[in-house]
Design an enzyme around this catalytic site. Structure first.
Site, PDB file in Angstrom:
ATOM      1  N   GLY A  30      22.902 -87.455 106.572  1.00  0.00           N
ATOM      2  CA  GLY A  30      23.044 -88.544 107.534  1.00  0.00           C
ATOM      3  C   GLY A  30      23.603 -88.017 108.835  1.00  0.00           C
ATOM      4  N   ARG A  31      23.578 -88.864 109.842  1.00  0.00           N
ATOM      5  CA  ARG A  31      24.166 -88.444 111.112  1.00  0.00           C
ATOM      6  C   ARG A  31      24.879 -89.605 111.770  1.00  0.00           C
ATOM      7  NH1 ARG A  31      20.297 -85.658 114.863  1.00  0.00           N
ATOM      8  NH2 ARG A  31      19.564 -84.533 113.043  1.00  0.00           N
ATOM      9  N   GLY A  32      25.973 -89.273 112.447  1.00  0.00           N
ATOM     10  CA  GLY A  32      26.712 -90.280 113.189  1.00  0.00           C
ATOM     11  C   GLY A  32      26.642 -89.941 114.657  1.00  0.00           C
ATOM     12  N   GLY A  33      27.569 -90.487 115.437  1.00  0.00           N
ATOM     13  CA  GLY A  33      27.541 -90.290 116.871  1.00  0.00           C
ATOM     14  C   GLY A  33      27.874 -88.876 117.299  1.00  0.00           C
ATOM     15  N   MET A  34      28.617 -88.141 116.483  1.00  0.00           N
ATOM     16  CA  MET A  34      29.061 -86.822 116.952  1.00  0.00           C
ATOM     17  C   MET A  34      28.885 -85.725 115.911  1.00  0.00           C
ATOM     18  SD  MET A  34      33.132 -87.487 116.986  1.00  0.00           S
ATOM     19  CE  MET A  34      34.050 -87.663 115.463  1.00  0.00           C
ATOM     20  N   VAL A  37      25.503 -84.450 108.983  1.00  0.00           N
ATOM     21  CA  VAL A  37      26.002 -84.010 107.679  1.00  0.00           C
ATOM     22  C   VAL A  37      24.815 -83.574 106.824  1.00  0.00           C
ATOM     23  CG1 VAL A  37      27.309 -84.665 105.622  1.00  0.00           C
ATOM     24  CG2 VAL A  37      27.950 -85.616 107.844  1.00  0.00           C
ATOM     25  N   LYS A  52      29.306 -80.508 107.403  1.00  0.00           N
ATOM     26  CA  LYS A  52      29.254 -81.351 108.598  1.00  0.00           C
ATOM     27  C   LYS A  52      29.267 -80.465 109.825  1.00  0.00           C
ATOM     28  CE  LYS A  52      31.238 -85.442 110.450  1.00  0.00           C
ATOM     29  NZ  LYS A  52      31.803 -86.685 110.008  1.00  0.00           N
ATOM     30  N   ASP A 146      40.442 -93.661 112.284  1.00  0.00           N
ATOM     31  CA  ASP A 146      39.033 -94.049 112.355  1.00  0.00           C
ATOM     32  C   ASP A 146      38.568 -94.615 111.010  1.00  0.00           C
ATOM     33  OD1 ASP A 146      36.600 -94.425 113.592  1.00  0.00           O
ATOM     34  OD2 ASP A 146      35.907 -92.370 113.282  1.00  0.00           O
TER      35      ASP A 146
HETATM   36  N1  ATP Z   1      31.223 -85.473 101.738  1.00  0.00           N
HETATM   37  C1  ATP Z   1      30.105 -86.202 101.863  1.00  0.00           C
HETATM   38  N2  ATP Z   1      29.246 -86.322 100.829  1.00  0.00           N
HETATM   39  C2  ATP Z   1      28.111 -87.048 100.947  1.00  0.00           C
HETATM   40  N3  ATP Z   1      27.752 -87.725 102.068  1.00  0.00           N
HETATM   41  C3  ATP Z   1      28.562 -87.646 103.135  1.00  0.00           C
HETATM   42  C4  ATP Z   1      29.780 -86.893 103.098  1.00  0.00           C
HETATM   43  N4  ATP Z   1      30.382 -87.015 104.303  1.00  0.00           N
HETATM   44  C5  ATP Z   1      29.595 -87.806 105.062  1.00  0.00           C
HETATM   45  N5  ATP Z   1      28.496 -88.187 104.374  1.00  0.00           N
HETATM   46  C6  ATP Z   1      27.401 -89.057 104.854  1.00  0.00           C
HETATM   47  O1  ATP Z   1      26.945 -88.574 106.094  1.00  0.00           O
HETATM   48  C7  ATP Z   1      26.713 -89.643 107.003  1.00  0.00           C
HETATM   49  C8  ATP Z   1      27.071 -89.201 108.413  1.00  0.00           C
HETATM   50  O2  ATP Z   1      28.468 -89.052 108.522  1.00  0.00           O
HETATM   51  P1  ATP Z   1      29.209 -88.994 109.927  1.00  0.00           P
HETATM   52  O3  ATP Z   1      30.661 -88.863 109.633  1.00  0.00           O
HETATM   53  O4  ATP Z   1      28.573 -87.954 110.762  1.00  0.00           O
HETATM   54  O5  ATP Z   1      28.871 -90.378 110.600  1.00  0.00           O
HETATM   55  P2  ATP Z   1      29.574 -91.771 110.533  1.00  0.00           P
HETATM   56  O6  ATP Z   1      30.947 -91.653 109.940  1.00  0.00           O
HETATM   57  O7  ATP Z   1      28.646 -92.713 109.841  1.00  0.00           O
HETATM   58  O8  ATP Z   1      29.621 -92.206 112.040  1.00  0.00           O
HETATM   59  P3  ATP Z   1      30.492 -91.648 113.271  1.00  0.00           P
HETATM   60  O9  ATP Z   1      29.688 -90.672 114.011  1.00  0.00           O
HETATM   61  O10 ATP Z   1      30.773 -92.850 114.060  1.00  0.00           O
HETATM   62  O11 ATP Z   1      31.725 -90.994 112.675  1.00  0.00           O
HETATM   63  C9  ATP Z   1      27.568 -90.806 106.517  1.00  0.00           C
HETATM   64  O12 ATP Z   1      26.808 -91.967 106.544  1.00  0.00           O
HETATM   65  C10 ATP Z   1      27.930 -90.469 105.089  1.00  0.00           C
HETATM   66  O13 ATP Z   1      27.295 -91.346 104.195  1.00  0.00           O
HETATM   67 MG    MG Z   2      32.107 -90.240 109.311  1.00  0.00          MG
END
Ligand code: ATP
Ligand code: MG
Length: 327
Positions: A30-34, A37, A52, A146
């Site tokens: 998945g990916r978030g704003g910054m 993963v 990440k 957060d």
């Molecule tokens: N340890 C992990 N195991 C499995 N999936 C994970 C793990 N850490 C994060 N993820 C998945 O990866 C995705 C992206 O995470 P990320 O922290 O980059 O974005 P976010 O928290 O959704 O948004 P933001 O960028 O606002 O922090 C998440 O939706 C989460 O489900």
């Molecule tokens: Mg996150």
């Protein structure tokens, strides 16, 4: 640096199969704003991890780097059943990365998007686990800052008494308190403003009670199907967190017990002094003032040894496991 750009902003498929800092990238999770993963293979220890990769611009921000290094160390030192274990954090070719336990399941954001509002017992079960993680972090002097559904990972639990196992992740990765409200150089906000405490917005010092506020926003949304404040633009939302009263959660959910509105009013108080002292205190009140959980076998053995056995273990109080529905 061209290499930075290719590591981070390349299309996900371009990184699959590549090796980064001793990890072979297998799949994008998945990916978030910054950050992005990935599921990756740790070649040294022959195990699956979540890797990440943070956006290269963050590595160039000195404040972020310092806090990233400090807080990933502190987070890695906290050994807690509801905090995602961090295996390694470092930098390679100008990209900051974190290797952590791969949690198979979903995150609460996806769960809420898919399932809608949760039953109170389910929401409380999830909130209790997050609260214990946050309180443990606060005891180590670490404030999460957060707390939001995307940072709450929901995995399959151990048995019908514990249908989900919940992990909190992303300590110290928020950009929100770096500058006034976390706007990037191009003026875009990184992340969501739905869970940010008034004192974070106004730049006052934060402590664990800002996480009480964030957790309360998450639990509110889990029950009401929407966060406490909804506004048309970011400035109006920031204003609302600071000055507006949230609508009573019972307006959206008439089936909730009467005490719930008062509990949210206190947890979402504008001043940290008026909130619960800890996250578990908030969740205990939400549960109706009943602390703790049904005794586990280990607890019961201790109770029997002390001559305080109160009979057979209680049947599962909350029948509806969400994990079965996670897919
Ligand atoms: N340890 C992990 N195991 C499995 N999936 C994970 C793990 N850490 C994060 N993820 C998945 O990866 C995705 C992206 O995470 P990320 O922290 O980059 O974005 P976010 O928290 O959704 O948004 P933001 O960028 O606002 O922090 C998440 O939706 C989460 O489900
Ligand atoms: Mg996150």
């Amino acid at each position: 640096m061209a290499r930075d750009a290719s590591l981070f902003s390349g299309r996900p498929s371009e990184l699959i199969g590549q090796q980064i800092a001793g990890y072979r990238i297998e799949d994008e999770i998945g990916r978030g704003g910054m950050a992005v993963v990935y599921r990756a293979h740790d070649l040294r220890l022959d195990r699956t991890v979540a890797l990440k990769l943070l956006a290269p611009e963050l590595a160039r921000n000195d404040t972020f780097r310092k806090r990233f290094t400090h807080e990933s160390r502190v987070a890695a030192a906290i050994d807690h059943p509801h905090i995602v274990p961090v295996f390694e954090a470092g930098e390679t070719d100008g990209v900051l990365y974190i290797a952590m336990r791969y949690v198979s399941g979903s995150d609460l954001r996806h769960l809420l998007d898919r399932e809608g509002p949760l039953a109170l017992p389910t929401a409380v079960r999830i909130a209790t686990q997050v609260a214990s993680a946050l309180d443990a972090a606060h005891e180590h002097g670490l404030v999460h800052r957060d707390v939001k559904p995307g940072n709450i990972l929901v995995a399959r639990g151990t048995d019908s008494d514990h249908p989900e196992h919940v992990y909190l992740t992303d300590f110290g990765l928020t950009k929100k308190s770096l500058s006034l409200t976390g706007f990037t150089t191009v003026g875009q906000f990184v992340g969501t403003l739905d869970y940010v405490a008034p004192e974070q917005i106004s730049g006052r010092p934060v402590d664990g009670r800002c996480d009480v506020y964030g957790l309360a926003c998450v639990v509110y949304e889990s029950l009401a199907g929407r966060p406490p404040f909804r506004r048309d633009d970011d400035m109006a939302l920031l204003w609302a967190h600071q000055y507006d009263l949230p609508p009573a959660v019972s307006e959206a959910r008439g089936d909730l017990p009467g005490h719930v509105d008062g509990v949210f009013a206190k947890a979402l108080a504008k001043s940290p002094d008026d909130r619960y002292e800890s996250c578990l205190a908030f969740v205990t009140e939400l549960r109706g003032g009943v602390a703790g959980h049904a005794p586990t076998e280990v607890d019961r053995r201790v109770a029997v040894a002390r001559g305080r056995d109160e009979g057979p273990p209680a049947p599962p109080r909350w029948a509806e496991p969400v994990f079965r529905r996670l897919g």
